[in-house]
Design a protein around this motif. Structure first.
Motif: not given
Length: 217
Positions: A82-91
């Motif tokens: 998610t987030g900018p550039y799809n760079s934030e990752v959730y498990v």
């Protein structure tokens, strides 16, 4: 608090191989994802959008998956970009209100390990996972949970070397993850704000037998 999130996108495609990144030693068991398209229609910088559609990924299948609102609180996905550039990752963890899988059965958790990927050979104990405060992997801002440096001056993400994330998946398996880049072709250096992105590059190993062994050599 930090988390890992993966977004839904139409027309997702990924390339999975049985080799490591070219700069690393041979590895016949990791899955390498090259140039998985994120929300390539979104833009950063002056006049750009900060809203990138989420990409969801299933570690067992090695593929991006289409997740509807009804599917979020399930174990159909493990990572959400998610987030900018799809760079934030959730498990996928059902117990955290800001997680995409909130309210569902997801058992996900993540720990940051200050070791090169190949040197991470065993998953920590469940007690360690239960104590973690890491809720998202993203921008390194001086606290736990960053996989890249980011400048508000040039809006370029720079990956951090020799940092690995150990994951408990949505169904309770163990995996290790190295996030490599958000730019097409996984370039060693990016100087151009308009380099094609986000194209997600990462590698991981998931232990199919449920044990904690994460050895990949």
């Amino acid at each position: 608090m930090r988390i890992l999130t993966v977004a839904v996108l139409l027309g997702l495609c990924c390339s999975c191989t049985k080799n490591n990144n070219a700069t690393d030693a041979p590895d016949v068991v990791s899955v390498v994802i090259k140039d998985l398209p994120g929300d390539t229609a979104a833009r950063m910088g002056t006049g750009g959008s900060m809203s990138f559609k989420t990409v969801y990924f299933n570690l067992d299948s090695g593929k991006a998956v289409t997740i509807t609102d009804a599917d979020k609180a399930t174990t159909k996905w493990d990572l959400a970009f998610t987030g900018p550039y799809n760079s934030e990752v959730y498990v996928n963890y059902g117990g955290y209100q800001y997680n995409p899988g909130y309210g569902g059965p997801g058992k996900g958790a993540v720990l940051q390990i200050e070791k090169p990927y190949q040197e991470v050979t065993t998953a920590p104990s469940d007690a360690d996972f239960s104590k973690t405060t890491l809720t998202k992997i993203g921008w390194e801002s001086g606290s736990n949970g960053g996989w890249f440096f980011y400048s508000m001056d040039n809006h370029i993400a720079v990956p951090i070397k020799n940092r690995t994330f150990v994951i408990r998946t949505a169904t309770g398996k163990y995996a290790k993850l190295e996030l490599l880049n958000v730019y097409k072709g996984n370039p060693p250096v990016v100087t151009d704000l308009y380099w094609p992105s986000p194209y997600l590059n990462f590698r991981y190993f998931i232990q199919a037998d449920g044990s904690r062994s994460l050895r990949t050599q």
